[in-house]
Design a protein around this motif. Structure first.
Motif, short mmCIF file in Angstrom:
data_model
loop_
_atom_site.label_atom_id
_atom_site.label_comp_id
_atom_site.label_asym_id
_atom_site.label_seq_id
_atom_site.Cartn_x
_atom_site.Cartn_y
_atom_site.Cartn_z
N PRO A 234 0.81 -1.23 0.00
CA PRO A 234 0.00 0.00 0.00
C PRO A 234 0.85 1.27 0.00
CG PRO A 234 -0.86 -1.58 1.59
CD PRO A 234 0.46 -2.12 1.12
N ASP A 235 2.00 1.24 0.70
CA ASP A 235 2.89 2.41 0.76
C ASP A 235 4.29 1.93 1.13
OD1 ASP A 235 3.29 2.68 3.85
OD2 ASP A 235 1.12 2.50 3.58
N PHE A 236 5.24 2.87 1.19
CA PHE A 236 6.63 2.53 1.50
C PHE A 236 6.95 2.67 2.98
CE2 PHE A 236 7.60 3.80 -3.09
CZ PHE A 236 7.70 2.49 -3.51
N GLY A 237 5.93 2.90 3.83
CA GLY A 237 6.20 3.13 5.24
C GLY A 237 6.63 4.57 5.47
N ASN A 238 7.04 4.87 6.70
CA ASN A 238 7.43 6.26 6.99
C ASN A 238 8.50 6.37 8.08
OD1 ASN A 238 5.97 5.72 9.33
ND2 ASN A 238 4.14 6.81 8.61
N ILE A 239 9.19 5.27 8.36
CA ILE A 239 10.23 5.31 9.39
C ILE A 239 11.58 5.67 8.76
CG2 ILE A 239 11.47 4.00 11.14
CD1 ILE A 239 8.60 4.57 11.86
N GLU B 252 4.49 7.71 -5.62
CA GLU B 252 4.92 9.10 -5.66
C GLU B 252 4.92 9.67 -4.25
OE1 GLU B 252 3.29 11.73 -8.85
OE2 GLU B 252 1.93 10.02 -9.17
N GLY B 253 5.78 10.64 -4.03
CA GLY B 253 5.82 11.30 -2.73
C GLY B 253 7.11 12.05 -2.51
N VAL B 254 7.53 12.09 -1.26
CA VAL B 254 8.75 12.81 -0.87
C VAL B 254 9.72 11.82 -0.26
CG1 VAL B 254 9.70 14.65 0.58
CG2 VAL B 254 7.43 14.91 -0.43
N ARG B 255 10.98 11.88 -0.67
CA ARG B 255 12.00 11.01 -0.08
C ARG B 255 12.96 11.86 0.76
NH1 ARG B 255 16.31 12.05 -3.46
NH2 ARG B 255 15.96 12.02 -5.71
N PHE B 256 13.38 11.27 1.87
CA PHE B 256 14.36 11.88 2.76
C PHE B 256 15.60 11.02 2.72
CE2 PHE B 256 10.21 13.07 4.10
CZ PHE B 256 10.28 14.32 4.68
N ASP C 115 20.39 14.61 4.65
CA ASP C 115 19.72 15.88 4.94
C ASP C 115 19.04 16.45 3.69
OD1 ASP C 115 21.90 16.63 3.50
OD2 ASP C 115 22.79 17.90 5.03
N ASN C 116 18.82 15.59 2.68
CA ASN C 116 18.17 16.02 1.44
C ASN C 116 16.69 15.66 1.47
OD1 ASN C 116 17.26 14.96 -1.51
ND2 ASN C 116 18.56 16.76 -1.69
N ILE C 117 15.83 16.58 1.02
CA ILE C 117 14.41 16.36 0.88
C ILE C 117 14.04 16.60 -0.57
CG2 ILE C 117 12.09 17.04 1.63
CD1 ILE C 117 13.36 18.13 4.20
N SER C 118 13.53 15.56 -1.26
CA SER C 118 13.19 15.69 -2.68
C SER C 118 11.97 14.83 -2.99
CB SER C 118 14.36 15.24 -3.57
OG SER C 118 15.50 16.03 -3.37
N ASN C 119 11.36 15.10 -4.13
CA ASN C 119 10.25 14.28 -4.58
C ASN C 119 10.77 12.99 -5.22
OD1 ASN C 119 7.85 16.03 -4.14
ND2 ASN C 119 8.96 17.40 -5.48
N PHE C 120 9.95 11.94 -5.16
CA PHE C 120 10.25 10.75 -5.95
C PHE C 120 9.04 10.41 -6.81
CE2 PHE C 120 8.26 8.81 -2.20
CZ PHE C 120 7.46 7.82 -2.75
N CYS D 183 5.13 8.30 0.91
CA CYS D 183 4.18 8.44 -0.19
C CYS D 183 3.24 9.63 0.05
CB CYS D 183 3.35 7.17 -0.35
SG CYS D 183 4.31 5.76 -0.96
N LYS D 184 2.59 10.06 -1.02
CA LYS D 184 1.58 11.11 -0.91
C LYS D 184 0.43 10.62 -0.02
CE LYS D 184 0.75 11.71 -5.33
NZ LYS D 184 0.22 12.33 -6.58
N ASP D 185 -0.32 11.57 0.50
CA ASP D 185 -1.39 11.23 1.45
C ASP D 185 -2.40 10.25 0.87
OD1 ASP D 185 -0.26 12.85 3.35
OD2 ASP D 185 -1.55 14.58 2.92
#
Length: 289
Positions: free
Chosen positions: A24-29, A45-49, A52-57, A75-77
Motif C-alpha cells: 500500500p505504501d513505503f512506510g514512513n520510518i 509518488e511522494g517525498v523522499r528523505f 539531509d536532502n528532501i526531494s520528490n520521488f 508516499c503522498k497522502d
C-alpha cells in the motif's frame, strides 16, 4: 535527525537480498542499515528523505544508497487512504560491502568498486542507459539462484562502478548518529506530523508539544538532530510539494503557492529560489522541456 537502525533480513543461505515489493505504501520510518541499497521505484509518488536532502520521488527512479545513510520514502497522502487500487511497487537489493568476501575488494581488477562504495555514501540517482541495464539485471536477480545470483550482482556492481550517468543526492558532510527507540519515535512523530500538516500554519508550540519539550528545548534538539531549524525543514517540504505540482502543470503558480502552505506569493518565490536555485517558472520550463 537521528534515524532508526534497521536490521535487513538476509538469510544465511544468501550473500545479499533482492525483493520485488507491492505494498500500500513505503512506510514512513526514517532508518539506516550497514548494507548498501539499490532501490528502484516502479509505482509510487511522494517525498523522499535521504541524509539531509528532501526531494520528490516518482515512478522509474533508481537510487543507490551507501552504508548507514539514513533514508525513507514517504508516499503522498492518497496512499494512506486504504484505496486498494492505489499501491506502490519497487525492486530493492541490499548487500554488505564485503558480501562477496573481504578480499575481493583488494583485487587490482576490482579497484572501481571501493570507489563506488565511497560515492554511494552521498547517495546516487542513477540515470540513462545505466539505469535501463540495471532494471533488467534486477528483474533477473529476483528469480536467479546459486551462481547466477553472484554473476548478476557482479554485473550490477560493474554497471554502477563504471557509469557516469548519475547525480549525487547528499552534498553536505554532516554525520548521522545512531538513536535509541524513544528518540526514533520522537523524530518520526515530528516528521510525520509535518508531512501531514504542511499546508497549514504549524507553530513551534505545536511540534514542541508533540515532543514533550519546551519551545526552546525543541529548537535546540531539532537543530542538533537535523543540522537545520524546524522552519527550514518545513520550507523544504513545502517547496518539494510545490515542485511536484509545477511539474504536473495542472494549477497556476499562485494557487500552488497557497496549496503548499505559503501565505503570500512573494514569500513563496523567495523561498523557492533559495531551495532550488531557480524561480518556479524556470523550474517548470526546465522539467517540462
Amino acid at each position: 535527525m537521528k534515524p532508526h537502525f534497521h536490521k535487513v533480513p538476509i538469510t544465511l543461505q544468501s550473500s545479499f537480498s533482492i525483493r520485488h515489493d507491492i505494498k500500500p505504501d513505503f512506510g514512513n520510518i526514517w532508518h539506516y542499515h550497514p548494507e548498501l541499497e539499490l532501490h528502484y521505484v516502479i509505482k509510487g509518488e511522494g517525498v523522499r528523505f535521504i541524509g539531509d536532502n528532501i526531494s520528490n520521488f516518482v515512478p522509474d527512479e533508481m537510487v543507490l544508497l551507501g552504508e548507514n545513510l539514513p533514508h525513507t520514502w514517504r508516499c503522498k497522502d492518497e496512499y494512506f487512504q486504504n484505496n486498494p487500487d492505489l499501491t506502490t511497487e519497487a525492486m530493492v537489493i541490499h548487500f554488505l560491502p564485503d558480501c562477496l568476501g573481504k578480499y575481493m575488494l583488494t583485487l587490482p581488477e576490482a579497484y572501481l568498486i571501493p570507489k563506488l562504495f565511497e560515492k554511494a555514501k552521498g547517495g546516487m540517482v542513477i540515470k540513462g542507459k545505466a539505469k535501463d541495464k540495471l532494471i533488467d539485471l534486477m528483474r533477473a536477480a529476483v528469480d536467479a539462484t546459486n551462481l547466477d545470483r553472484i554473476i548478476i550482482l557482479l554485473s550490477i556492481l560493474k554497471t554502477l562502478a563504471e557509469t557516469e550517468e548519475y547525480s549525487t543526492i547528499v552534498t553536505s558532510k554532516n554525520t548521522f548518529y545512531q538513536s535509541n527507540e524513544s528518540e526514533t519515535l520522537r523524530i518520526n512523530k515530528i516528521c510525520n506530523y509535518t508531512l501531514s500538516n504542511y499546508k497549514k500554519d504549524i507553530t513551534l508550540e505545536e511540534v514542541a508539544s508533540l515532543s514533550n519539550l519546551s519551545v526552546t528545548s525543541f529548537c535546540r534538539y531539532f537543530k542538533l538532530m537535523t543540522k537545520k531549524t524546524f522552519y527550514d525543514f518545513l520550507i523544504e517540504i513545502r517547496v518539494s510539494h510545490a515542485c511536484r505540482f509545477l511539474i504536473e502543470n495542472k494549477l497556476p503558480t499562485e494557487m500552488i503557492c497557497f496549496d503548499c502552505g505559503f501565505n503570500n506569493v512573494s514569500n513563496f518565490y523567495r523561498h523557492f529560489k533559495k531551495v532550488t536555485g531557480m524561480t518556479p517558472l524556470d523550474y517548470k520550463r526546465k522539467y517540462l522541456n
